[in-house]
Motif scaffolding. Structure first.
Motif, PDB file in Angstrom:
ATOM      1  N   THR A   1       9.949 -34.446  39.393  1.00 18.69           N
ATOM      2  CA  THR A   1      10.006 -35.467  38.348  1.00 18.69           C
ATOM      3  C   THR A   1       8.842 -35.241  37.379  1.00 18.69           C
ATOM      4  OG1 THR A   1       8.553 -36.963  39.570  1.00 18.69           O
ATOM      5  CG2 THR A   1      10.941 -37.147  39.994  1.00 18.69           C
ATOM      6  N   PRO A   2       8.913 -35.864  36.179  1.00 14.92           N
ATOM      7  CA  PRO A   2       7.759 -35.827  35.283  1.00 14.92           C
ATOM      8  C   PRO A   2       6.494 -36.378  35.971  1.00 14.92           C
ATOM      9  CG  PRO A   2       9.696 -36.569  34.094  1.00 14.92           C
ATOM     10  CD  PRO A   2      10.086 -36.485  35.544  1.00 14.92           C
ATOM     11  N   PHE A   3       6.667 -37.382  36.829  1.00 17.14           N
ATOM     12  CA  PHE A   3       5.533 -37.935  37.600  1.00 17.14           C
ATOM     13  C   PHE A   3       4.859 -36.847  38.438  1.00 17.14           C
ATOM     14  CE2 PHE A   3       4.152 -40.149  41.590  1.00 17.14           C
ATOM     15  CZ  PHE A   3       3.130 -40.921  41.051  1.00 17.14           C
ATOM     16  N   ASP A   4       5.657 -36.016  39.095  1.00 21.00           N
ATOM     17  CA  ASP A   4       5.103 -34.892  39.873  1.00 21.00           C
ATOM     18  C   ASP A   4       4.439 -33.879  38.947  1.00 21.00           C
ATOM     19  OD1 ASP A   4       6.204 -35.904  42.296  1.00 21.00           O
ATOM     20  OD2 ASP A   4       8.121 -34.918  41.869  1.00 21.00           O
ATOM     21  N   ALA A   5       5.116 -33.570  37.835  1.00 17.07           N
ATOM     22  CA  ALA A   5       4.600 -32.563  36.898  1.00 17.07           C
ATOM     23  C   ALA A   5       3.240 -32.986  36.336  1.00 17.07           C
ATOM     24  CB  ALA A   5       5.601 -32.326  35.765  1.00 17.07           C
ATOM     25  N   LEU A   6       3.066 -34.285  36.179  1.00 20.62           N
ATOM     26  CA  LEU A   6       1.789 -34.799  35.677  1.00 20.62           C
ATOM     27  C   LEU A   6       0.661 -34.595  36.684  1.00 20.62           C
ATOM     28  CD1 LEU A   6       0.275 -36.525  33.496  1.00 20.62           C
ATOM     29  CD2 LEU A   6       0.927 -38.537  34.838  1.00 20.62           C
ATOM     30  N   GLY A   7       1.018 -34.608  37.968  1.00 23.62           N
ATOM     31  CA  GLY A   7       0.002 -34.493  39.011  1.00 23.62           C
ATOM     32  C   GLY A   7      -0.037 -35.702  39.924  1.00 23.62           C
ATOM     33  N   GLY A   8       0.987 -36.574  39.776  1.00 24.97           N
ATOM     34  CA  GLY A   8       1.120 -37.710  40.687  1.00 24.97           C
ATOM     35  C   GLY A   8       0.113 -38.815  40.442  1.00 24.97           C
ATOM     36  N   GLU A   9      -0.078 -39.609  41.500  1.00 21.87           N
ATOM     37  CA  GLU A   9      -0.853 -40.844  41.423  1.00 21.87           C
ATOM     38  C   GLU A   9      -2.295 -40.638  40.955  1.00 21.87           C
ATOM     39  OE1 GLU A   9      -0.688 -42.912  45.182  1.00 21.87           O
ATOM     40  OE2 GLU A   9      -2.175 -44.393  44.543  1.00 21.87           O
ATOM     41  N   ASP A  10      -2.950 -39.589  41.441  1.00 15.18           N
ATOM     42  CA  ASP A  10      -4.365 -39.365  41.093  1.00 15.18           C
ATOM     43  C   ASP A  10      -4.549 -39.172  39.596  1.00 15.18           C
ATOM     44  OD1 ASP A  10      -4.910 -39.432  43.728  1.00 15.18           O
ATOM     45  OD2 ASP A  10      -5.857 -37.440  43.820  1.00 15.18           O
ATOM     46  N   VAL A  11      -3.721 -38.296  39.025  1.00 15.10           N
ATOM     47  CA  VAL A  11      -3.856 -37.982  37.602  1.00 15.10           C
ATOM     48  C   VAL A  11      -3.430 -39.186  36.759  1.00 15.10           C
ATOM     49  CG1 VAL A  11      -3.070 -36.472  35.736  1.00 15.10           C
ATOM     50  CG2 VAL A  11      -3.612 -35.506  37.982  1.00 15.10           C
ATOM     51  N   LEU A  12      -2.355 -39.859  37.165  1.00 15.71           N
ATOM     52  CA  LEU A  12      -1.898 -41.029  36.411  1.00 15.71           C
ATOM     53  C   LEU A  12      -2.973 -42.126  36.419  1.00 15.71           C
ATOM     54  CD1 LEU A  12       0.248 -42.466  34.784  1.00 15.71           C
ATOM     55  CD2 LEU A  12       1.241 -43.282  36.914  1.00 15.71           C
ATOM     56  N   SER A  13      -3.593 -42.319  37.563  1.00 14.78           N
ATOM     57  CA  SER A  13      -4.631 -43.336  37.685  1.00 14.78           C
ATOM     58  C   SER A  13      -5.818 -43.026  36.766  1.00 14.78           C
ATOM     59  CB  SER A  13      -5.061 -43.416  39.150  1.00 14.78           C
ATOM     60  OG  SER A  13      -6.034 -44.402  39.305  1.00 14.78           O
ATOM     61  N   LYS A  14      -6.239 -41.771  36.730  1.00 12.13           N
ATOM     62  CA  LYS A  14      -7.335 -41.360  35.834  1.00 12.13           C
ATOM     63  C   LYS A  14      -6.948 -41.558  34.378  1.00 12.13           C
ATOM     64  CE  LYS A  14      -9.550 -37.794  38.547  1.00 12.13           C
ATOM     65  NZ  LYS A  14      -9.235 -36.445  38.955  1.00 12.13           N
ATOM     66  N   LEU A  15      -5.699 -41.197  34.054  1.00 14.01           N
ATOM     67  CA  LEU A  15      -5.225 -41.325  32.679  1.00 14.01           C
ATOM     68  C   LEU A  15      -5.256 -42.786  32.228  1.00 14.01           C
ATOM     69  CD1 LEU A  15      -3.887 -40.051  30.146  1.00 14.01           C
ATOM     70  CD2 LEU A  15      -1.669 -40.473  31.262  1.00 14.01           C
TER      71      LEU A  15
END
Ligand code: HEM
Length: 125
Positions: free
Chosen positions: A5-19
């Protein structure tokens, strides 16, 4: 691979949280946005992490806790013109710079977020 998914491609929870944390630090400093938001952005950031997780095809965290997003309706209490939409997108783009989100996932997210941000506009300039 094809099931990513795009969520996985982003790097998941860690990267989303930092963003999201980086994004709200910029929002809190932005003259066109800060006045609309509460001083304590902890809860705002928590909901945005939930929302963007599902927006990007990850688990439906937002809807499980809050129901249907109805984002445009939830933004109606705030005066949002194209000035605020562009400011929101600018904060997001700079947050992506800081976190190092590049390439296809960056372009994909900015395109969808741009549509969503402009959909939130509820007042003429
Ligand atoms: C909530 C402003 C665009 C997702 C909010 C809140 C404000 C706001 C003031 C309430 C914060 C709080 O009381 O905690 C804006 C402005 C935008 C914008 C000025 C410019 C166009 C977006 C976009 C998205 C989004 C593009 C999604 C990609 C959310 C979510 C919430 C929220 C998920 C929490 C809703 C809830 O209370 O459950 N926004 N927003 N917003 N915004 Fe935005």
């Amino acid at each position: 691979n094809s099931s990513q998914t795009p969520f996985d491609a982003l790097g998941g929870e860690d990267v989303l949280s930092k963003l999201v944390d980086t994004f709200y630090r910029k929002v809190s400093q932005h003259p066109d946005l800060a006045p609309l938001f509460p001083n304590d952005l902890t809860e705002t950031a928590r909901k945005q992490k939930q929302f963007l997780t599902q927006f990007l095809g990850g688990p439906s965290l937002y809807s499980e806790e809050h129901g249907h997003p109805m984002l445009r309706a939830r933004h109606m209490p705030f005066v949002i013109t194209s000035i605020q939409a562009e400011a929101w997108l600018n904060c997001m783009e700079r947050a992506m710079d800081d976190v190092g989100i590049e390439g296809v996932i960056r372009e994909y997210m900015l395109e969808r977020l741009s549509m969503t941000a402009h959909h939130m506009v509820n007042q003429p300039l």
